[in-house]
Design a protein around this motif. Structure first.
Motif, PDB file in Angstrom:
ATOM      1  N   THR A  97       0.829  -1.216   0.000  1.00  0.00           N
ATOM      2  CA  THR A  97       0.000   0.000   0.000  1.00  0.00           C
ATOM      3  C   THR A  97       0.860   1.262   0.000  1.00  0.00           C
ATOM      4  N   ASN A  98       2.034   1.211   0.623  1.00  0.00           N
ATOM      5  CA  ASN A  98       2.963   2.352   0.503  1.00  0.00           C
ATOM      6  C   ASN A  98       3.324   2.560  -0.965  1.00  0.00           C
ATOM      7  N   PHE A  99       3.624   1.451  -1.645  1.00  0.00           N
ATOM      8  CA  PHE A  99       3.984   1.517  -3.065  1.00  0.00           C
ATOM      9  C   PHE A  99       2.827   2.102  -3.882  1.00  0.00           C
ATOM     10  N   ALA A 100       1.609   1.682  -3.568  1.00  0.00           N
ATOM     11  CA  ALA A 100       0.451   2.219  -4.285  1.00  0.00           C
ATOM     12  C   ALA A 100       0.293   3.721  -4.026  1.00  0.00           C
ATOM     13  N   ARG A 101       0.631   4.149  -2.817  1.00  0.00           N
ATOM     14  CA  ARG A 101       0.450   5.553  -2.454  1.00  0.00           C
ATOM     15  C   ARG A 101       1.524   6.440  -3.080  1.00  0.00           C
ATOM     16  N   THR A 102       2.801   5.986  -3.046  1.00  0.00           N
ATOM     17  CA  THR A 102       3.912   6.891  -3.391  1.00  0.00           C
ATOM     18  C   THR A 102       4.821   6.373  -4.496  1.00  0.00           C
ATOM     19  N   GLY A 103       4.661   5.115  -4.903  1.00  0.00           N
ATOM     20  CA  GLY A 103       5.600   4.539  -5.863  1.00  0.00           C
ATOM     21  C   GLY A 103       6.875   4.050  -5.193  1.00  0.00           C
ATOM     22  N   ASN A 104       6.908   4.119  -3.871  1.00  0.00           N
ATOM     23  CA  ASN A 104       8.070   3.655  -3.111  1.00  0.00           C
ATOM     24  C   ASN A 104       7.544   2.838  -1.926  1.00  0.00           C
ATOM     25  N   PRO A 105       7.860   1.528  -1.859  1.00  0.00           N
ATOM     26  CA  PRO A 105       7.285   0.666  -0.810  1.00  0.00           C
ATOM     27  C   PRO A 105       7.692   1.053   0.608  1.00  0.00           C
ATOM     28  N   ASN A 106       8.724   1.904   0.729  1.00  0.00           N
ATOM     29  CA  ASN A 106       9.192   2.299   2.061  1.00  0.00           C
ATOM     30  C   ASN A 106       8.507   3.555   2.574  1.00  0.00           C
ATOM     31  N   LYS A 107       7.855   4.305   1.667  1.00  0.00           N
ATOM     32  CA  LYS A 107       7.301   5.612   2.032  1.00  0.00           C
ATOM     33  C   LYS A 107       5.793   5.602   1.922  1.00  0.00           C
ATOM     34  N   GLY A 108       5.131   6.039   2.994  1.00  0.00           N
ATOM     35  CA  GLY A 108       3.672   6.068   2.977  1.00  0.00           C
ATOM     36  C   GLY A 108       3.160   6.129   4.389  1.00  0.00           C
ATOM     37  N   ASN A 109       1.963   5.557   4.609  1.00  0.00           N
ATOM     38  CA  ASN A 109       1.353   5.637   5.937  1.00  0.00           C
ATOM     39  C   ASN A 109       1.873   4.580   6.899  1.00  0.00           C
ATOM     40  N   LEU A 110       2.488   3.520   6.383  1.00  0.00           N
ATOM     41  CA  LEU A 110       2.807   2.386   7.249  1.00  0.00           C
ATOM     42  C   LEU A 110       4.311   2.158   7.375  1.00  0.00           C
ATOM     43  N   LYS A 111       4.720   1.790   8.617  1.00  0.00           N
ATOM     44  CA  LYS A 111       6.130   1.489   8.882  1.00  0.00           C
ATOM     45  C   LYS A 111       6.496   0.142   8.274  1.00  0.00           C
ATOM     46  N   VAL A 112       7.721   0.025   7.770  1.00  0.00           N
ATOM     47  CA  VAL A 112       8.177  -1.251   7.224  1.00  0.00           C
ATOM     48  C   VAL A 112       9.400  -1.738   8.014  1.00  0.00           C
ATOM     49  N   PRO A 113       9.617  -3.064   8.046  1.00  0.00           N
ATOM     50  CA  PRO A 113      10.695  -3.609   8.880  1.00  0.00           C
ATOM     51  C   PRO A 113      12.097  -3.376   8.308  1.00  0.00           C
ATOM     52  N   VAL A 114      12.217  -3.318   6.979  1.00  0.00           N
ATOM     53  CA  VAL A 114      13.517  -3.179   6.326  1.00  0.00           C
ATOM     54  C   VAL A 114      13.344  -2.257   5.127  1.00  0.00           C
ATOM     55  N   THR A 115      14.296  -1.364   4.893  1.00  0.00           N
ATOM     56  CA  THR A 115      14.214  -0.510   3.704  1.00  0.00           C
ATOM     57  C   THR A 115      14.487  -1.342   2.454  1.00  0.00           C
ATOM     58  N   TRP A 116      13.539  -1.302   1.532  1.00  0.00           N
ATOM     59  CA  TRP A 116      13.600  -2.109   0.303  1.00  0.00           C
ATOM     60  C   TRP A 116      14.291  -1.286  -0.773  1.00  0.00           C
ATOM     61  N   PRO A 117      15.497  -1.706  -1.212  1.00  0.00           N
ATOM     62  CA  PRO A 117      16.207  -0.900  -2.208  1.00  0.00           C
ATOM     63  C   PRO A 117      15.606  -1.077  -3.605  1.00  0.00           C
ATOM     64  N   GLU A 118      15.733  -0.046  -4.420  1.00  0.00           N
ATOM     65  CA  GLU A 118      15.278  -0.147  -5.812  1.00  0.00           C
ATOM     66  C   GLU A 118      16.101  -1.183  -6.561  1.00  0.00           C
ATOM     67  N   PHE A 119      15.480  -1.813  -7.541  1.00  0.00           N
ATOM     68  CA  PHE A 119      16.204  -2.706  -8.450  1.00  0.00           C
ATOM     69  C   PHE A 119      16.784  -1.853  -9.570  1.00  0.00           C
ATOM     70  N   THR A 120      18.089  -1.945  -9.763  1.00  0.00           N
ATOM     71  CA  THR A 120      18.723  -1.240 -10.878  1.00  0.00           C
ATOM     72  C   THR A 120      19.494  -2.253 -11.708  1.00  0.00           C
ATOM     73  N   ILE A 121      19.808  -1.887 -12.944  1.00  0.00           N
ATOM     74  CA  ILE A 121      20.536  -2.778 -13.841  1.00  0.00           C
ATOM     75  C   ILE A 121      21.913  -3.116 -13.263  1.00  0.00           C
ATOM     76  N   THR A 122      22.516  -2.144 -12.559  1.00  0.00           N
ATOM     77  CA  THR A 122      23.859  -2.377 -12.026  1.00  0.00           C
ATOM     78  C   THR A 122      23.834  -3.169 -10.714  1.00  0.00           C
ATOM     79  N   GLY A 123      22.896  -2.821  -9.802  1.00  0.00           N
ATOM     80  CA  GLY A 123      22.888  -3.495  -8.504  1.00  0.00           C
ATOM     81  C   GLY A 123      22.027  -4.743  -8.459  1.00  0.00           C
ATOM     82  N   GLN A 124      20.913  -4.738  -9.169  1.00  0.00           N
ATOM     83  CA  GLN A 124      19.968  -5.862  -9.204  1.00  0.00           C
ATOM     84  C   GLN A 124      19.606  -6.371  -7.809  1.00  0.00           C
ATOM     85  N   LYS A 125      19.253  -5.425  -6.924  1.00  0.00           N
ATOM     86  CA  LYS A 125      18.930  -5.809  -5.550  1.00  0.00           C
ATOM     87  C   LYS A 125      17.479  -6.249  -5.429  1.00  0.00           C
ATOM     88  N   PHE A 126      17.245  -7.166  -4.463  1.00  0.00           N
ATOM     89  CA  PHE A 126      15.877  -7.598  -4.190  1.00  0.00           C
ATOM     90  C   PHE A 126      15.684  -7.747  -2.687  1.00  0.00           C
TER      91      PHE A 126
END
Length: 555
Positions: free
Chosen positions: A490-519
């Motif tokens: 729902t944070n992602f739906a609100r702001t396009g960023n799963p870490n930012k919004g009305n609800l606290k999250v347990p771990v900051t979810w990094p963006e997936f990039t071509i160079t880092g490919q984080k998940f």
């Protein structure tokens, strides 16, 4: 003193009624609709609208058309029937041709909501079965949007779309182009875009989300040029356009099989004959998947799926990612998504008292690599058995079989889609996840081996907040996980960023990039080490690069 008490009592009573904010009758393009208001707490309620039509009853093998509207006020208090489809045992059919309806959950606090983010759910079911409410036990529906709406303060919409022969039969040309179910989804998205403001939603902040065939549908909707400007973000769970079961490359073959079953000719009279055939007969003519038959593996025979029709999908999915360049995309896979399917293809796999022989694993792999023949099979088997040693245990053999199914059917295609989205993105962000929560059916005294992780569809209960709705069926661990997922989604739906919004999250979810490919590795016990990189890179490389570069033996 008595008078004072009375006044106080009156004030308390009026507070009680004031707390129940509700939309009442909502004006839509078709007419007025009235739902039900459900009280959830002193200052929380949710308005539920069930069975609002977003298109007219569709003609057989025709695109959906606008609904003519209605007089008076539509009482939107009953779920519509699901689209006409074959039963799970493939012995009967149920549902209705008149099935293009949607359901809406609108959360309210003390005041009636406005400008809320909107999430539109597309169900899974292999493009063969499914309904906007999902399976239910009495009145407990799997796809009830109530928990997501209440916890995330978003509007949830679930939509019906045609499945099976009526939704996806195609002759592979302009006569019966196919993709009718995708056009239904598109019509629903467009309806929400035009009407959701009246329900307190923000038409400029719509997210579509779905699982399995629904996740693949979401992927197709992002790639189609017909959705320009209709929605902003998308979430694909366990399914994308690249999944081998999600796109039919030879639809004509299935159309001819169906025609023969219902007694239609397969020449140029086929189209007219099929169009005038009774809908139930068409549904019952669905090509049947016989488990354990020579048509192994079963999933390869999900033959009624979307096609490149030159219209909804003007080109192969891999060439359409420019259409999603401005969309935020969040996608992922369950770490044992293949378990459900692989244990049907290799029956000994799910049986705790039966050994799985290496030959069975090779046979599965041979089916998946058959285009590259013996050479492909040998390279792939060497890769998958590289850590076996001289005497692999049963657990090793069985988990390898599940890995093969998971990689081929889900993980590799999903990683490919995530990579393509990131590579083509302009303003759109990309997020990737792996759900690794062990199955609730795994362990001693339970049907599954104790090593079974997140199986196909395991994510649904957490996304829809079932550990909160039916607390007795779950423990605190599952409630934690469900809370995390609802927060990210729902944070992602609100702001396009799963870490930012009305609800606290347990771990900051990094963006997936071509160079880092984080998940993000999602489970109930998350911490700093829940962030990974280059998910199963060796096997992604095997399937996307090594095997395709071998000479093909395809007929």
């Amino acid at each position: 003193a008595m008078e004072k008490l009375k006044v106080l009592f009156a004030v308390v009573l009026s507070l009680g009624t004031a707390a129940a904010a509700s939309l009442g009758v909502v004006q839509t393009e078709g007419g007025g609709v009235q739902g039900q208001n459900i009280r959830l707490g002193l200052f929380r309620s949710v308005d539920v609208f069930k069975g609002i039509p977003f298109a007219a009853k569709p003609g057989t093998f025709e695109k959906p058309k606008p609904h003519p509207g209605w007089d008076g006020i539509l009482k939107a208090t009953k779920f519509a029937q699901r689209c006409l489809q074959i039963s799970m045992l493939q012995t009967s059919s149920f549902g209705s041709e008149d099935c293009l309806y949607l359901n809406i959950w609108v959360p309210h606090g003390q005041n009636v909501s406005s400008n809320l983010p909107v999430m539109i759910w597309l169900y899974g079911g292999g493009f063969i079965v499914g309904g906007s409410m999902g399976p239910n036990f009495l009145t407990n529906y799997l796809y009830s949007g109530q928990e997501i709406a209440d916890k995330g303060n978003v509007i949830v919409v679930s939509v019906g779309y045609r499945v099976g022969t009526l939704g996806f039969l195609s002759t592979g040309d302009s006569r019966l182009p196919g993709n009718y179910g995708l056009w239904d989804q598109h019509a629903a998205i467009a309806w929400v875009n035009r009407n959701i403001r009246s329900f307190g939603g923000d038409p400029d902040n719509i997210t579509i989300f779905g699982e399995s065939a629904g996740g693949a549908s979401v992927s197709f909707q992002t790639l189609s040029p017909h959705n320009k400007g209709l929605f902003k973000r998308a979430i694909s769970q366990s399914g994308v356009a690249f999944c081998p079961w999600a796109l039919n490359r030879n639809p004509r073959k299935v159309a001819e099989e169906v025609a023969e079953t219902v007694g239609c000719p397969t020449d140029d009279r086929m189209e007219a004959c099929l169009k005038s055939t009774d809908a139930v007969a068409l549904v019952m003519a669905t090509p049947i998947i016989v488990p354990g038959s020579p048509d192994y593996p079963g999933v390869n025979n999900l033959s009624l799926s979307p096609v490149v029709d030159g219209d909804f999908l003007p080109d192969q999915p891999g060439n359409l990612f420019h259409n999603a360049a401005e969309m935020d995309y969040l996608a992922g896979v369950n770490n044992m998504d293949g378990h459900l399917f692989t244990s049907k293809d290799i029956p000994s796999l799910g049986d705790k008292n039966q050994d799985t022989i290496v030959e069975d694993v090779k046979r599965l792999l041979a089916a998946y690599t058959k285009e590259t023949g013996q050479a492909g099979l040998e390279i792939a088997f060497a890769e998958y058995s590289s850590n076996w040693g001289s005497t692999p245990t049963q657990t090793t053999i069985k988990t390898t079989a599940v890995d093969i199914g998971t990689d081929y059917l889900f993980l590799v295609p999903i990683q490919t889609a995530i990579f393509q989205h990131a590579a083509n993105a302009k303003s759109g962000r990309t997020y990737s996840y792996l759900l690794s929560e062990p199955s609730l059916l795994a362990g001693p005294g339970k049907p599954y081996h104790d090593w079974v992780g997140a199986d196909h569809a395991d994510d649904l209960q957490y996304v829809f907040g079932k550990p909160f709705t039916t607390p007795k069926a779950y423990g605190d661990r599952q409630r934690d996980l469900s809370g995390y997922i609802i927060a990210y989604w729902t944070n992602f739906a609100r702001t396009g960023n799963p870490n930012k919004g009305n609800l606290k999250v347990p771990v900051t979810w990094p963006e997936f990039t071509i160079t880092g490919q984080k998940f993000l590795d999602i489970n109930a016990k998350m911490n700093e080490s829940s962030i990974g990189q280059e998910m199963r890179q060796r096997f992604v490389h095997l399937w996307t690069s090594t095997l395709p570069s071998l000479p093909s033996h395809a007929q």
